[in-house]
Enzyme design. Structure first.
Site, PDB file in Angstrom:
ATOM      1  N   GLY A  13      -5.083  27.531  52.292  1.00  0.00           N
ATOM      2  CA  GLY A  13      -5.584  28.424  51.243  1.00  0.00           C
ATOM      3  C   GLY A  13      -6.911  27.908  50.709  1.00  0.00           C
ATOM      4  O   GLY A  13      -6.955  27.153  49.756  1.00  0.00           O
ATOM      5  N   LYS A 195       2.375  22.905  31.720  1.00  0.00           N
ATOM      6  CA  LYS A 195       1.362  23.822  32.268  1.00  0.00           C
ATOM      7  C   LYS A 195       1.678  25.262  31.873  1.00  0.00           C
ATOM      8  O   LYS A 195       0.775  26.069  31.625  1.00  0.00           O
ATOM      9  CB  LYS A 195       1.319  23.671  33.802  1.00  0.00           C
ATOM     10  CG  LYS A 195       0.249  24.524  34.486  1.00  0.00           C
ATOM     11  CD  LYS A 195      -1.150  23.946  34.312  1.00  0.00           C
ATOM     12  CE  LYS A 195      -2.260  24.934  34.638  1.00  0.00           C
ATOM     13  NZ  LYS A 195      -2.383  25.282  36.041  1.00  0.00           N
ATOM     14  N   ASN A 203      -2.237  34.008  30.920  1.00  0.00           N
ATOM     15  CA  ASN A 203      -2.171  34.862  32.108  1.00  0.00           C
ATOM     16  C   ASN A 203      -1.477  36.180  31.786  1.00  0.00           C
ATOM     17  O   ASN A 203      -1.953  37.247  32.167  1.00  0.00           O
ATOM     18  CB  ASN A 203      -1.464  34.148  33.256  1.00  0.00           C
ATOM     19  CG  ASN A 203      -2.395  33.229  34.022  1.00  0.00           C
ATOM     20  OD1 ASN A 203      -3.287  33.684  34.729  1.00  0.00           O
ATOM     21  ND2 ASN A 203      -2.218  31.928  33.874  1.00  0.00           N
ATOM     22  N   GLU A 277       1.636  36.761  40.348  1.00  0.00           N
ATOM     23  CA  GLU A 277       2.589  35.645  40.462  1.00  0.00           C
ATOM     24  C   GLU A 277       3.626  35.729  39.326  1.00  0.00           C
ATOM     25  O   GLU A 277       3.865  34.751  38.623  1.00  0.00           O
ATOM     26  CB  GLU A 277       1.834  34.310  40.401  1.00  0.00           C
ATOM     27  CG  GLU A 277       0.861  34.095  41.547  1.00  0.00           C
ATOM     28  CD  GLU A 277       0.204  32.722  41.512  1.00  0.00           C
ATOM     29  OE1 GLU A 277       0.620  31.849  42.281  1.00  0.00           O
ATOM     30  OE2 GLU A 277      -0.723  32.517  40.709  1.00  0.00           O
TER      31      GLU A 277
END
Length: 315
Positions: A13, A195, A203, A277
């Site tokens: 990636g 995190k 997000n 995600e």
């Protein structure tokens, strides 16, 4: 300046994150192999271009591959694509990681190492958390805006704390030589919940409210909502016997106020009509906390809203 170890690196990636860290490692002298998808032809011909707040550079010659079977087995395999592509891992990982190698999972969310461990075995997995503002702005062209720290931790079944190991220190030394700020964490589960303190509010809200980080922090109502979501993440962590200090939440708020205005990775994915995600970043932590008896109503609502927007966006 110490010379590089003879460790070989594979980057699965080569986007905003994998391209940036892989390029830094190669520039510092590491032997790096890059797996690419849509950018393969371009990067094979022209290399990688990094615009960075720490100085711009170009790597005209990179070891680029469009097929994992053509890559040599490497000591450290960095998984740097979005978790929405993790269904590819059983095809990608077995041939590219050496028998005594390690897979370093630089992905967002919770539970991602479990999937990797099922493929390569639990002794060959490490987790990494990236605090990085970076975007891919064109084929093989990455713009690094802010931050860049990586935090490593060893994985174990059940996410039991493993402490700091020799191989963590060895890989950290390579990153350090590449000018990448590194922290070593004794406890991967705590690091992942920490995190999420940032990832879940920013997000999620950036997509639902169509806003950048500075807009969320500049309005009293959304700033309060960000903070309430952070406290819910801390409650989720506590249900797993991991304590997130109040000072950590203050630090994340303060950090984001000082950050350059940022369109989060999930917002970019949403705007580009790519899958979100949602499961790794929202679904997995929610399910884990619910199993432990925690009720996280605001995160649950955000999860449900994102599932709706993600489904509508994919049509």
């Amino acid at each position: 300046m110490e010379s590089f170890s003879d460790r070989t690196y594979a980057i699965l990636g080569t986007g905003a994150l994998g391209g940036f860290y892989g390029s830094r490692l190669q520039k510092a002298g590491a032997d790096v192999h890059f797996l690419l998808h849509s950018d393969y032809e371009h990067v094979n011909k022209h290399g990688l271009v990094i615009e960075s707040k720490d100085g711009d550079f170009t790597l005209p010659d990179v070891r680029a591959y469009d097929d994992v079977q053509k890559m040599p087995p490497c000591d450290v395999v960095i998984v740097a694509f979005k978790t929405t592509h993790n269904h590819l891992l059983p095809k990608l990982l077995p041939s590219v990681v050496k028998d005594d190698g390690v897979v370093l999972v630089l992905q967002n969310g919770l539970g991602v190492e479990d999937e990797v461990a099922e493929i390569v075995g639990d002794k060959r997995v490490m987790g990494g958390l990236c605090f990085l503002c970076s975007n891919k702005v064109g084929p093989g062209h990455i713009r690094h805006l802010d931050y860049g720290e990586v935090k490593f931790a060893e994985y174990a079944i059940g996410y039991n704390s493993q402490g700091i190991t020799t191989r963590m220190c060895q890989i950290a030394a390579d990153f350090d030589r590449a000018g990448i700020p590194i922290k070593l964490a004794a406890d991967l589960l705590l690091a992942r919940w920490q995190k999420l303190v940032w990832n879940i509010p920013y997000n999620g809200l950036s997509v639902v409210l169509d806003a950048r980080t500075d807009e969320l922090m500049g309005n009293t109502h959304t700033r309060a909502l960000v903070e309430e979501l952070m406290w819910e993440v801390a409650a989720g962590a506590k249900s797993c016997d991991r304590i997130i200090a109040d000072s950590f939440i203050e630090m994340m708020l303060d950090w984001t106020v000082k950050m350059k205005p940022y369109r989060t990775s999930m917002k970019i994915d949403y705007d580009e009509k790519r899958p979100l995600e949602v499961e790794t970043m929202f679904g997995n932590p929610l399910r884990l906390a619910q199993q432990k008896g925690a009720n996280l109503p605001k995160i649950t609502m955000l999860y449900q809203q994102l599932k709706f927007l993600d489904a509508r966006n994919s049509h």
